[in-house]
Design an enzyme around this catalytic site. Sequence first.
Site, mmCIF file in Angstrom:
data_model
loop_
_atom_site.group_PDB
_atom_site.id
_atom_site.type_symbol
_atom_site.label_atom_id
_atom_site.label_comp_id
_atom_site.label_asym_id
_atom_site.label_seq_id
_atom_site.Cartn_x
_atom_site.Cartn_y
_atom_site.Cartn_z
ATOM 1 N N ASN A 7 152.883 55.383 45.053
ATOM 2 C CA ASN A 7 151.831 55.198 44.061
ATOM 3 C C ASN A 7 150.506 55.131 44.823
ATOM 4 O OD1 ASN A 7 150.069 54.174 42.138
ATOM 5 N ND2 ASN A 7 151.581 52.767 41.263
ATOM 6 N N ARG A 104 153.571 58.777 41.499
ATOM 7 C CA ARG A 104 152.606 58.659 40.413
ATOM 8 C C ARG A 104 151.506 59.674 40.703
ATOM 9 N NH1 ARG A 104 147.916 54.310 39.864
ATOM 10 N NH2 ARG A 104 147.018 55.089 37.942
ATOM 11 N N HIS A 193 146.476 55.756 32.746
ATOM 12 C CA HIS A 193 147.317 54.540 32.737
ATOM 13 C C HIS A 193 148.563 54.765 31.887
ATOM 14 C CE1 HIS A 193 143.491 51.894 33.438
ATOM 15 N NE2 HIS A 193 144.101 52.111 34.590
ATOM 16 N N ARG A 254 133.119 50.306 36.594
ATOM 17 C CA ARG A 254 132.816 51.509 35.805
ATOM 18 C C ARG A 254 132.199 51.093 34.468
ATOM 19 N NH1 ARG A 254 138.554 54.313 35.813
ATOM 20 N NH2 ARG A 254 138.990 52.971 37.577
ATOM 21 N N GLU A 399 154.627 49.713 36.763
ATOM 22 C CA GLU A 399 154.549 51.176 36.788
ATOM 23 C C GLU A 399 155.619 51.771 37.708
ATOM 24 O OE1 GLU A 399 150.402 50.865 37.875
ATOM 25 O OE2 GLU A 399 149.858 52.208 36.243
#
Length: 411
Positions: A7, A104, A193, A254, A399
Amino acid sequence: MNILILNAGSSSQKSCLYNLQDTLPQNPPEPLWEAAIDWTHTEGVAELTVKTKAGLWQEAIALQHPSDLTQSSRAVTGKMLQTLWQGSTSVIQQPSEIDAVGHRVVHGGQRYQTTTRIDPSVKVEIQRLIPLAPAHNPANLEGIETVEQLLSQDVPQFAIFDTAFHSTIPEPAAIYPGPYAWVAQGIRRYGFHGTSHQYCAERAAQLLNQDLADLKLITCHLGNGCSLAAIHQGKSVDTTMGFTPMEGLMMGSRSGSVDPGILLYLMRQQGLGADELEQLLNKQSGLKGLSGLSNDLRTVRAAIAQGNTQAQLAYEVYIHRIRSGIGAMLASLGGLDALVFTAGVGENSAAVRSQVCAGFAFLGLALDAERNTAMAGSGDVAIAAPGSRVQVLVIHTQEDWQIAKACWAAL
Ligand code: ADP
């Protein structure tokens, strides 16, 4: 069967190894081996951490070619993987004991809507999509190529795309109201996501003891990056991130959505170019930009406790954006069975959960204040008050486990 997961982020590389049997366990198992590389602390040095049952092992690796990031990152990733079968951290005898590798991959564009076995053409496509995910897709490719060099070419490698889960979003929610030419150019909402939202939806159904096909869910992934997903019958029908991971909620550093006119204004009045705008919107905005302090919510909340009004404003905008995003997701779903909080902020901040939920009391959503504060951090929990018309869940996102399950199913 041993499944290795990679990942890769823009400034970190996480990896783990699961040993799975013929039937999958109900709850995510502990990986046999977990490793992480952090590039951010000291320039020219990568910090490698490996965790196994035997304990924690750390090494600071001085980069051989600090100016060549690709070469450095391949070398350090290779070193990380070798700790699987070499030295005190080893959990297998040799690389051939790895049966499959799951990566991922952040952007899969419109082509990849499911778990995909990696072959040369898939690598070309991940490369082609780099302009859409410049911080992530190159790191994902590097991981794939490092594994190819270290393990036999016969070991199946799979890409699990962050965008794939959102490929079910209907066109009215996915298409931007720009010129029609954008549709052909692939300028549309992709969403991100996805692996986390999907894991949380499946886990929510498990915790609620209901069929996912009967549920309307909003999953709130609130980490450094933040996004919401509206999930109906297990499928994503809307999400706040868009063509890039810059759209939607206010995030750590962000901005999330801003009036595009602001960008035109800054270009014309201050002569800012694309790189400067990108830096401004990605690195100098959000909690960090508005508070003037940090992208870390804990720092912002500590400053609020000291009476810092700028930090207070940043926090209030953050909460407002989540609430208004949930409002939009509600409209796409036309109802709500459960609201799910996950990732660093979602899992750990009782204050954020409580203030977000307070905006939806009119739906009959009520939090159990004690459960919200006392039970957080103790695994996946339901925190709505008895009689609440909407369930509220805190789920630790996994994840890597979701990727391992996808590889297992593909095999
Ligand atoms: P990433 O998106 O990088 O994977 P995480 O999901 O790990 O991020 O979330 C990181 C963020 O979680 C931190 O920047 C911090 O703002 C927040 N966070 C972590 N722990 C807490 C906490 N106890 N209280 C509030 N916020 C927290």
